[in-house]
Structures are given as C-alpha cells and as structure tokens.
Enzyme design. Structure first.
Site, short mmCIF file in Angstrom:
data_model
loop_
_atom_site.label_atom_id
_atom_site.label_comp_id
_atom_site.label_asym_id
_atom_site.label_seq_id
_atom_site.Cartn_x
_atom_site.Cartn_y
_atom_site.Cartn_z
CB SER A 207 -7.64 25.04 22.28
OG SER A 207 -8.30 26.30 22.24
CG ASN A 208 -10.73 27.09 26.18
OD1 ASN A 208 -11.63 27.70 25.63
ND2 ASN A 208 -9.60 27.67 26.56
CG HIS A 209 -15.43 22.83 24.66
ND1 HIS A 209 -15.37 22.16 23.48
CD2 HIS A 209 -15.35 21.90 25.64
CE1 HIS A 209 -15.24 20.87 23.72
NE2 HIS A 209 -15.22 20.69 25.02
CB SER A 210 -13.94 29.87 24.91
OG SER A 210 -14.34 31.18 24.59
CB ALA A 274 -11.69 30.50 27.66
#
Ligand code: CTP
Length: 412
Positions: A207-210, A274
C-alpha cells in the site's frame, strides 16, 4: 446548512441574549457552531449558555491563563465557512473597519478568509450616526455582508432602527448565502480517495501513505455545492463527509470496477486516490512462511482508472492528481494529456506543508490554458478551490453541450 462551519462572534450588546437562540437554530439546521465572545459580551450572556448550545467550549482570550494554551485566531478563521458576528456593536464594527485587533474576535476577523456576516445591534442614534454608517459602508465595500437591523422598540425604550434582526432572519440569511454556493445542484460526481491495498497473502499487503484527507475534503466540498457525490474510498480512518455516498474498496481492481460503474450517469469525476500501479501476480491463499534467503514477489500492472474514465468521458469533466518529486509541471502536463483530463492538481513532495497525512497542501492547478499556483492552504480550502473551478467549468456554455458517446482511445 448541513456540514457548514459557522464561527459565531458575540459582542457586548443587550441583544447578546438572542445569540443563544441563534446558536441553537444553526446547530438544529445541521451547522457546526463555535463561539468567540468579546470580553464585554460575557457580561450579557454566560459562556456556559453559549458553550452548551453550541456544544463546544467558547473562546474569549488569546490564551488560557490557567495552562497557557493558545487560541489560534488563524486556525479559527481557517476552520470556518462563515464568520457571523451577531450581535455586532457599533464599537466592534468601528474596530473592524479600522483594523483594530485588541481581542480574539477582531484578530480572527482580520485573518479570516471565509465569508463574514454582521448583524448590527445598537441604539437608533448610534446606528444612524455618520460614523457608524461610514464604517458599515467600508465593511460592505470589503465584502462583509450585513443583516440589516429591524425597526422597533429598543433597550433604551426609544423606537427606531437598531434592533438586531431576529435569529430566524439571521439563520435564513445564512442559509441563502450557503445556497448561493450550491452551483452543482442536480449534478453527480465520482471521487476516488485514499490508498488501495494489494494483498500478498491473507495477512500482508502492498500500500502507500495516502490518508485520503484530500479526496474526502473534495467530496465534502462538492456536496456542499449541492452535488450528489459517490466517494469510492480505499482504506482510511476518516468519517464520511455529510451528504456523501461512500463505497469502500480495497484493491486497485475493486476501485476500478466501483469507479467505472459509478461514472455511468455521472457528470464528472475527481481522481484523488493513490492507486497502486502494481499488484502481486498471485495472492497466496496461505500465509507465506519465511525461509533462509530473500524473497521476490512478482508484480503485474493494475488498470489505470483515470485513463479509463478519460476514454469514456465524452463531454464530461475529469480531474486528476499528480504527485511528483522532480520535473513536476512537465510530468503533470503529460498526465493531463495521457489521461484526457480537464485539469490536474499537482502536488510536489518538495513543497513544505504538502505532506502525506497533513492538513495542509500546496498545489498547482494545470489545464491546457495554463497554470494556477495556489498558496499553502488547508486541504479543506484547496478542496473549495477545486470545487469552485469544477462548478465554473460545469456551468460554462461549452460544457452544457450534450455528452458525446464514449470514444475508445480518448476524444482529444
Ligand atoms: N490513477 C488512477 N488509477 C491508477 C493510477 C493512477 O486512477 N491505476 C490516477 C490517480 O488517482 C491520479 C492520476 O491517476 O489522479 C495520477 O496518478 P499517478 O500514479 O501519479 O500517475 P501515473 O500515470 O501512474 O504515473 P507515474 O506513477 O509513473 O508517476
């Protein structure tokens, strides 16, 4: 009024007792209300009454003398959609007109970027005095809206113009003001927000930091403009903005399907999510065990939701985001063309204040005609600006043409 944030300023007038009924009406109508009182106002109505009715502690001083906590007039002004000063005394109006900043309400007024409304309350001669009239004219010329006082019996026993307008009248004035902004009534929008989650096995994912804050703010801003909003959301910890329909998804593929389906019958979409560009080729059905050496996970490309909506859009509106770390504008312009967007919101990770999870953002809006660089703003303010641009585009004659049939490969 639903979801609107009203900062109610109460000044030292006998009409301050009506501020209680006003706060209650605004809360009942769905507004979030915070109250700032001038020191003298406390002599006319108790902070306890105003705190109880507004459901928040009231603010009077620049800081709390007990613990030194700072009451930031800047963040109060940023928080509010509208600063409503009711009752507004001749003294406060004069200070507003001349820029005096000797209490929390006045410093908030001077730093507020939101709509400002005043409901004057005073004796008839004070109201009619050339100084007061000149101050009101100055404020009106600067965009302050005035709810005219009524004629009638005044606290002094005299008859004339100066009574603060009734709470119902002020609440209706505010409701009209917010309705004026409902430029997207009857329109439908899809907003994607947050991070997608690409499963590796039953316990791990990519996943990512959004945080989803920007997309949620946009969904809220479009809803406040009267649009029906379908928010296709990756995993976030955020509350759904008032009046927004939310569809929760996990992976890029789920988001793709939900967004494409919701785009049918919509007037436009804002692609703020994102979305993972890659996902594991296979998802293990059992937890992967660790071994001696390293591990490689093969990834495959996900489908580009924005590009797909760009192919289907016809005459509809499509807005994208670009998060860049270098050659920002050039990359964003390439995405604008590639994904067939109407405009793109560029964030640069190099800008201070434009970080993941934060409440502020610094963006540049880019379309085929040029670039508009916005200052550092709260995400809510950025969302208002984006919603404003969308409302202007939707309202323009060019966009009122009937939607074209979907064109494979884009229509430009
Ligand atoms: N986007 C999307 N679906 C994807 C990938 C991106 O809808 N699978 C959208 C984002 O929501 C954003 C825009 O496309 O509005 C830009 O995304 P970004 O990932 O920065 O662009 P890419 O074209 O994937 O370029 P790159 O990752 O190479 O920078």
């Amino acid at each position: 009024m639903q979801g609107r944030r009203v900062l109610l300023g109460v000044t030292g007038s006998i009409a301050a007792y009506k501020a209680a009924a006003l706060a209650r009406q605004l809360v009942r109508a769905g507004a979030e209300v915070r109250v700032v009182m001038t020191p003298l106002a406390k002599q006319f109505i108790t902070p306890l009454t105003m705190a109880t009715l507004s459901k928040h502690p009231i603010l009077v001083e620049f800081f709390d003398p007990e613990n030194g906590a700072w009451n930031s007039h800047i963040s109060l002004g940023e928080w509010a959609d509208c600063l409503l000063i009711a009752p507004a005394t001749a003294n406060t109006l004069a200070k507003m007109a001349t820029g005096v900043a000797d209490n929390l309400l006045l410093t908030t007024y001077l730093s507020a970027r939101c709509e400002v409304v005043v409901a004057p309350a005073m004796d008839l001669d004070m109201y009619a005095h050339a100084a007061t009239q000149a101050n009101l004219a100055t404020l009106a010329a600067r965009g302050v809206r005035i709810v005219e006082p009524a004629e009638g019996e005044l606290a002094s026993g005299l008859q004339g113009k100066g009574r603060m307008a009734e709470p119902e009248t002020i609440a209706a004035f505010l409701a009209d003001l917010f309705t004026e902004k409902k430029k997207l009534t009857g329109r439908r929008f899809v907003v994607t927000a947050g991070a997608t989650i690409e499963p590796i096995d039953p316990v791990r994912f990519l996943s990512n930091h959004s945080s989803g804050k920007m997309g949620y703010a946009i969904a809220g801003a479009l809803a406040r403009c009267g649009a029906h909003v379908t928010l296709v959301s990756g995993r976030t910890a955020l509350a759904t903005p008032p009046g927004v329909e939310r569809i929760d998804v996990l992976s890029a593929e789920e988001m793709y399907r939900a967004a494409v389906a919701a785009f049918d019958g919509a007037d436009g979409a804002v692609m703020c999510a994102a979305v993972a560009d890659y996902t594991p080729e296979t998802v293990a059905d059992r937890k992967l065990e660790k071994g001696e050496g390293g591990m490689a996970i093969r990834l495959k490309r996900t489908r580009d939701i924005a590009a797909e909506l760009g192919r289907r859009k016809g005459g509809r509106l499509l807005v994208g985001f670009a998060l860049e770390t270098h050659d920002e504008a050039a990359h964003a312009e390439a995405k604008l063309a590639r994904k067939n967007l109407d405009f793109i919101v560029l964030n640069s990770l190099r800008d201070a204040g434009a970080c993941f999870r934060g409440d502020t953002n610094k963006v540049t809006l880019i379309d085929r005609a040029g670039r508009e660089e916005l200052p550092l703003l709260t995400k809510r303010e950025v969302a208002e600006r984006i919603a404003g641009r969308i409302a202007a585009l939707v309202g323009s004659a060019e966009r009122n043409a009937p939607a074209e049939a979907p064109v494979e490969g884009g229509d430009r």
